[in-house]
Write a protein that holds these residues in place. Sequence first.
Motif, PDB file in Angstrom:
ATOM      1  N   ILE A 201       0.839  -1.207   0.000  1.00  0.00           N
ATOM      2  CA  ILE A 201       0.000   0.000   0.000  1.00  0.00           C
ATOM      3  C   ILE A 201       0.868   1.249   0.000  1.00  0.00           C
ATOM      4  CG2 ILE A 201      -1.631   1.356   1.379  1.00  0.00           C
ATOM      5  CD1 ILE A 201      -2.831  -1.310   2.332  1.00  0.00           C
ATOM      6  N   LEU A 202       1.902   1.270   0.848  1.00  0.00           N
ATOM      7  CA  LEU A 202       2.803   2.417   0.919  1.00  0.00           C
ATOM      8  C   LEU A 202       3.481   2.662  -0.426  1.00  0.00           C
ATOM      9  CD1 LEU A 202       4.248   4.614   2.555  1.00  0.00           C
ATOM     10  CD2 LEU A 202       5.956   2.900   3.196  1.00  0.00           C
TER      11      LEU A 202
ATOM     12  N   PHE B 145      -5.278   1.984   4.304  1.00  0.00           N
ATOM     13  CA  PHE B 145      -4.766   1.392   5.541  1.00  0.00           C
ATOM     14  C   PHE B 145      -5.873   1.056   6.533  1.00  0.00           C
ATOM     15  CE2 PHE B 145      -0.652   3.464   4.343  1.00  0.00           C
ATOM     16  CZ  PHE B 145       0.121   2.312   4.355  1.00  0.00           C
TER      17      PHE B 145
ATOM     18  N   ALA C 161      -3.302  11.929  -1.640  1.00  0.00           N
ATOM     19  CA  ALA C 161      -2.545  10.775  -1.131  1.00  0.00           C
ATOM     20  C   ALA C 161      -2.874  10.508   0.334  1.00  0.00           C
ATOM     21  CB  ALA C 161      -1.049  11.022  -1.298  1.00  0.00           C
ATOM     22  N   SER C 162      -3.124  11.568   1.098  1.00  0.00           N
ATOM     23  CA  SER C 162      -3.495  11.397   2.515  1.00  0.00           C
ATOM     24  C   SER C 162      -4.801  10.629   2.642  1.00  0.00           C
ATOM     25  CB  SER C 162      -3.624  12.764   3.192  1.00  0.00           C
ATOM     26  OG  SER C 162      -2.413  13.490   3.125  1.00  0.00           O
TER      27      SER C 162
ATOM     28  N   LEU D  95       0.039   8.458   8.041  1.00  0.00           N
ATOM     29  CA  LEU D  95       0.948   7.316   8.159  1.00  0.00           C
ATOM     30  C   LEU D  95       1.213   6.970   9.622  1.00  0.00           C
ATOM     31  CD1 LEU D  95       3.601   8.027   5.361  1.00  0.00           C
ATOM     32  CD2 LEU D  95       1.629   6.511   5.273  1.00  0.00           C
TER      33      LEU D  95
ATOM     34  N   VAL E 179       1.031   4.168  -2.870  1.00  0.00           N
ATOM     35  CA  VAL E 179       0.763   5.590  -2.602  1.00  0.00           C
ATOM     36  C   VAL E 179       1.921   6.447  -3.093  1.00  0.00           C
ATOM     37  CG1 VAL E 179       0.415   7.312  -0.796  1.00  0.00           C
ATOM     38  CG2 VAL E 179      -0.772   5.125  -0.658  1.00  0.00           C
TER      39      VAL E 179
ATOM     40  N   THR F 155      -1.430   4.765  11.241  1.00  0.00           N
ATOM     41  CA  THR F 155      -1.626   3.406  10.710  1.00  0.00           C
ATOM     42  C   THR F 155      -0.707   2.424  11.439  1.00  0.00           C
ATOM     43  OG1 THR F 155       0.123   3.540   9.034  1.00  0.00           O
ATOM     44  CG2 THR F 155      -2.032   4.465   8.466  1.00  0.00           C
TER      45      THR F 155
ATOM     46  N   ALA G 274      -4.313   6.948   1.363  1.00  0.00           N
ATOM     47  CA  ALA G 274      -3.607   6.142   2.355  1.00  0.00           C
ATOM     48  C   ALA G 274      -4.517   5.819   3.539  1.00  0.00           C
ATOM     49  CB  ALA G 274      -2.357   6.874   2.831  1.00  0.00           C
TER      50      ALA G 274
END
Length: 447
Positions: free
Chosen positions: A6-7, A40, A32-33, A321, A10, A324, A36
């Motif tokens: 996933i990271l 997540f 992107a925020s 991030l 992104v 998560t 993500a």
Amino acid sequence: MHLVLILVAVIIFIVFATSRLKLNPFITLLLASFLAAFAFGLPLADIEKTIRAGFGNILGYIGLVIVLGTIIGVILERTGAAIVMAESVVKWLGQKFPTLTMSIVGFIVAIPVFCDSGYVILNSLKRSMARTLNASPVAMTVALSTGLFATHTLVPPTPGPIAAAGNLGLENNLGMVIGIGLVFAIIAAFAGLFWASRCKDLPSTELEQAEEAFEEAREHYGELPSATKAFAPIFVPILLICIGSVANYPTAPLGDGMVYDILNFLGKPLNALLIGLGFALSLLQGRNKFEEFGRHTSKGLEVAAPIILITGAGGAFGAVLAATPLGSYLGDTLSTLGLGVIMPFIVAAALKSAQGSSTVALVTASALVTPLLPQLGLDSDLGRVLTVMAVGAGAMTVSHANDSYFWVVSQFSKMNVATAYKSHTAATLVMGLVTIACVWLTSLVAL
């Protein structure tokens, strides 16, 4: 494993959106925020709150500092103070080592002034020196461009390093960032200077009417300020910030009385830069100083606004991030790999090379790696400062055709693209690799 995928997805989205779709980095990071957060599995009720808090928290610490630093840079550029700073360095060093002199000129001027603007301002001086001293114009170009680039990516109060320091929780330790940043910037500049010496035989058609061009550029500013007035708006705040950092050392070298209180107050970045802005006002001439100051302030706000928004969006991305389980998952893998400062460098270098902007690479990479600092063994003040240096080194690597600075250097120096790649682009690669090698060795010894 799916968390890492996933990271990576992104990050690929950020690179693709900014480099291919040409989306504004602010919108890209904001999207992107959200992507993500959904990917997540953050609770829906927490997503908006997390993004808003991340955006506001980072700007609460560093937003005003970016604004004041940018306004000071605009005033130094538009009053001719940057030209005075450059001429003062030439006068102090003499003309025996033209490429070294040119590198130092760029190194100093880019602390307050963006490297693109600094190159435009100093290009005519560089051409005049190359012609007068019979120096290689390509070598002089590389010396100037790399000297500018070194402090642009590593030393506050340039907005990129300030934003990275803010993302990494160093807003109250900017003196430490400045001091260590200057050391690594010197290393980076000498790496660029080394490559400049290898470019002296590359062809150039730049030297026609060089002396006349410099005189015309100089006359554009009218009456120039003294060297003291020119240097004060940037070096007084830096000195105050550094003294404030010393005053806050755990050993309390300046005590804890009134002297400490005063120096601690003056050494806060916002207060120090406000004092620097006061010195910058002395550069304004004529009867309508406040009107002129208003114009410079408007330009500074225009320049600072996108940087502030990108910084805030980077803070929002970092907050997502951090919320998560990614950090704890990577802790079991990254800690055994021993990547340390190499990971922030790789992330920043990938972002820089893919989308071109050093500032975007600094902001995005620092926001991305902040939640991972404990797993990387960098969760200390020195570790965070070295992370800023690693991200800055990555933000140098490399300047090529998707970077506006590449075109400023090549077009103003009348280089063809092939020569620009052999000289400027290769120099930024050497700078980045040498700098991260030194940062990595420092981390092995000091952490």
